[in-house]
Scaffold this motif. Structure first.
Motif, short mmCIF file in Angstrom:
data_model
loop_
_atom_site.label_atom_id
_atom_site.label_comp_id
_atom_site.label_asym_id
_atom_site.label_seq_id
_atom_site.Cartn_x
_atom_site.Cartn_y
_atom_site.Cartn_z
N THR A 219 6.90 -2.05 7.84
CA THR A 219 6.77 -1.00 7.24
C THR A 219 8.32 -0.60 7.83
O THR A 219 8.53 -1.45 7.93
CB THR A 219 6.43 0.57 8.23
OG1 THR A 219 6.70 0.61 9.12
CG2 THR A 219 4.57 0.43 8.19
N GLY A 220 8.69 0.03 7.13
CA GLY A 220 10.46 0.15 6.66
C GLY A 220 10.23 0.91 8.10
O GLY A 220 9.40 1.05 8.48
N SER B 50 11.19 6.56 6.82
CA SER B 50 11.36 7.09 5.18
C SER B 50 12.58 7.63 4.83
O SER B 50 12.42 8.47 5.48
CB SER B 50 10.14 7.28 4.61
OG SER B 50 9.97 8.95 5.74
N ILE C 54 1.00 -0.86 0.53
CA ILE C 54 -0.24 0.05 0.15
C ILE C 54 0.92 1.02 0.27
O ILE C 54 2.24 1.37 0.46
CB ILE C 54 -0.75 0.26 1.35
CG1 ILE C 54 -1.90 1.20 1.07
CG2 ILE C 54 -0.68 0.33 2.62
CD1 ILE C 54 -3.49 1.01 2.17
#
Ligand SMILES: Cc1cc2nc3c(=O)[nH]c(=O)nc-3n(C[C@H](O)[C@H](O)[C@H](O)COP(=O)(O)OP(=O)(O)OC[C@H]3O[C@@H](n4cnc5c(N)ncnc54)[C@H](O)[C@@H]3O)c2cc1C
Ligand SMILES: Nc1ncnc2c1ncn2[C@@H]1O[C@H](COP(=O)(O)O)[C@@H](O)[C@H]1O
Lengths: 245, 323
Positions: A113-114, A117, A60
């Motif tokens: 998620t990472g 970012s 997503i």
């Protein structure tokens, strides 16, 4: 097992960062955009975990149409389908809310998620999704193993690590160690073109923060060179001139 | 109105990064003509808690609930947000540590507060609440405005000086109602190398790269670091090759550090490496190639072979210590 991987579209790591419009806008001229390296690790692990029919991986992204090449790259790496929430990613609160709303309607076991970012480095989205959904979140993990309906993860802490078990569903931000970066193969690239990419419109939510301007760090003066045969001089300078110890 | 600072402890003690965050929060409280309240969770001795007054906390809320002895992200966030509400604090400050990174976003959502992560400056004077944070992995700074009524700020370690204002804080027990659903995660094990300086908040860092040729040559790097009381770090290819653990990898895809001194030995200075270290106050480079890009961003440098230079540095530090 249904896995959702949140992906962001960021400037390539070799980008020299400059700004325009009186330092209010990031200068995208000539900049190549890539899948955020940490998200790529999250995705690589998700694909491994889902392999052999054990699960599905959805990616997503909250972004405008220009992020689609990055989404296709994620599909080439092995995601089954993709969702793009059609909006500018205003701030982490906005992004996390959109993802949480999508996740609410689609019951994922695991949301990755990472760790952060590499453009705005908030490391915020994972925790915010966790809070919106009232499920656990772990900030930076270096290992992720699944055992039925719970997971064992290693969380990074100052000077070491913490081993934690968490029941599904939960959110985790991944870092190096969770998986190796995967280079998409030809079959992946071909099939990515036909995998579903659903575009949905954002839901209304306030934004709570806004970036006003940017600056680059002040340049340093010229380097002071010390001859190699007089290395002791360097220690003297650091002690008496720079006074760092 | 007041300002709330979460004073995270490490095994019952506060680290320097917490004193920085308390000093920083005190300055924000002063800007707003209000007082600073600290909250501590876990087992910390009363004297240690009261000592937060030295850095400007008027009051310390002490949460010593047995269930909260070790860090559970969700539960801690609930307690801190509850304390903010009870104290009428509209600004919550944390240190941008690994735990702080887990807490700030959750507290942000609970309080419907904008989050300034990785702050490196005080809010600017004026009616808009603006402050500077790192962006693009250290390649730049962004000025972010928090437009919400409540605000959460996590402060980058080593970016604000400890200021002693000299008071003693009153310590109060804070009994928080914990909800069962906040305790789904279970900590199985905590592994810590206690003899090592932790990298993210280290004041001095000795880092080495592929120029060192192999893991067997890290003895001199560790010796130099030990003598200086520095943390050790490395470039990405070094941790990729398994010469050093991933937790030592600094740069754009590793840890970003901002120590007072960063010594880079046998590291070329690729843009991705520099991203994570460019806010170091003093940068020293030791590289045998005078054309290595690292020299362009360094304050001091030696063009030479690490295997000859580092042993000499070790000798010089030993002599300095002996004198
Ligand atoms: C997506 C992406 C993300 C990346 N993220 C990071 C990151 O976060 N951190 C990072 O570090 N890298 C990162 N990199 C890698 C980066 O581009 C460089 O490849 C890396 O930093 C080089 O590591 P190095 O300087 O140790 O090795 P090299 O580039 O091989 O440099 C070795 C240096 O040692 C010197 N040398 C050799 N022998 C000696 C000697 N005897 N004495 C003294 N000096 C000697 C050489 O002159 C040379 O300058 C990333 C790359 C990509 C593509
Ligand atoms: N626009 C976005 N769309 C989808 N996921 C995102 C977006 N921005 C950030 N993320 C995810 O959140 C993680 C942390 O981002 P950040 O909080 O901005 O550092 C990233 O590694 C992504 O996994």
């Amino acid at each position: 097992m249904k896995i959702l991987v949140c992906i962001s579209n960021v400037p390539d790591t070799t980008t020299k960062i400059t700004f325009t419009d009186n330092n209010t806008q990031f200068n995208t001229a000539g900049v190549q955009f890539i899948l955020n390296p940490y998200d790529e690790i999250a995705l690589a692990r998700a694909v491994e975990l889902a392999e052999g029919g054990k699960g599905t991986v959805t990616v997503i992204n909250v972004g405008e149409v220009n992020t689609e090449p990055t989404i296709r790259k994620a599909l080439a790496i092995g995601a089954d389908d993709a969702v793009r929430i059609n909006a500018k990613p205003h701030d982490a609160y906005f992004v996390a809310y959109q993802i949480a709303e999508y996740a609410k309607a689609n019951a994922f076991d695991l949301i990755l998620t990472g760790r952060e970012s590499i453009d705005y480095n908030g490391a915020k989205v994972a925790g915010m999704i966790g809070e919106f959904l009232d499920i656990p979140s772990v900030s930076i993990i270096k290992k992720l193993d699944i055992d039925g309906t719970s997971a064992t993860v290693e969380r990074e802490i100052e000077g070491g690590k913490e081993v934690i078990t968490i029941p599904f569903p939960f959110v985790a931000g991944t870092a190096e160690g969770v998986a190796e970066w995967k280079i998409p193969n030809m079959r992946g690239i071909m099939s990515a073109r036909t995998k579903p990419l659903n575009v949905i419109e954002p839901k209304e939510i306030k934004t709570l923060s806004e970036i006003i301007s940017f600056e680059t760090p002040a340049p340093r003066g010229a380097v002071k060179l010390v001859p190699a045969d007089d290395a002791a001089k360097l220690i003297d300078l650091l002690h008496n001139e720079a006074r760092v110890f | 109105m007041s300002v709330l600072i979460y004073a995270e402890n490490a095994d019952g003690k506060f680290k320097k990064s917490i004193f920085e965050a308390v000093s920083y929060a005190k300055a924000i409280a002063d800007q707003n003509n209000t007082n600073l309240v600290a909250i501590s969770i876990g087992n910390v001795a009363a004297g240690e808690l009261a000592a937060l007054g030295k850095y400007g906390a008027a009051k310390v809320l002490n949460v010593s609930n047995d269930k909260l002895k070790s860090f559970i992200n969700q539960a801690y966030a609930s307690v801190i947000a509850e304390a903010a509400k009870k104290e009428g604090a509209n600004i919550v400050v944390l240190s941008n540590s690994f735990s702080g990174k887990g807490l700030a976003p959750r507290i942000g959502v609970k309080l419907e507060a904008g989050v300034a992560d990785g702050a490196v400056s005080l809010p600017e004077a004026g009616s808009a609440f603006k402050l500077k944070k790192t962006a693009f992995s250290g390649k730049a700074f962004a000025t972010v405005e928090l437009t919400s009524a409540n605000k959460v700020i996590s402060l980058t370690p080593n970016s604000y000086k400890v200021v002693e204002t000299g008071g003693t804080a009153t310590v109060e027990d804070f009994n928080s109602e914990v909800k069962e659903s906040d305790f789904k995660t279970i900590i199985k094990e905590i592994v810590k190398a206690t003899d090592k300086v932790s990298l993210p908040d280290a004041e001095l860092v000795v880092s080495a790269g592929r120029g060192l040729k192999g893991p067997e040559n890290w003895g001199m790097i560790e010796e130099l670091a030990n003598l200086l009381g520095a943390a050790t770090a490395c470039s990405k290819p070094v941790s990729d090759a398994g010469w050093r653990p991933h937790s030592e990898h600094v740069g754009q895809t590793g840890i970003a550090v901002s120590p007072n001194l960063y010594i880079a030995i046998g590291i070329s200075g690729a843009i991705q490496h520099l991203a994570g270290i460019s806010s170091s106050k003093v940068i020293v480079v030791i590289n045998k190639d005078p054309e290595a890009p690292f020299f362009k961003v360094a304050d001091y440098g030696i063009v030479g072979d690490a295997f000859e230079v580092v042993p000499k540095l070790i000798e010089a530090v030993k002599q300095l210590k002996a004198s």
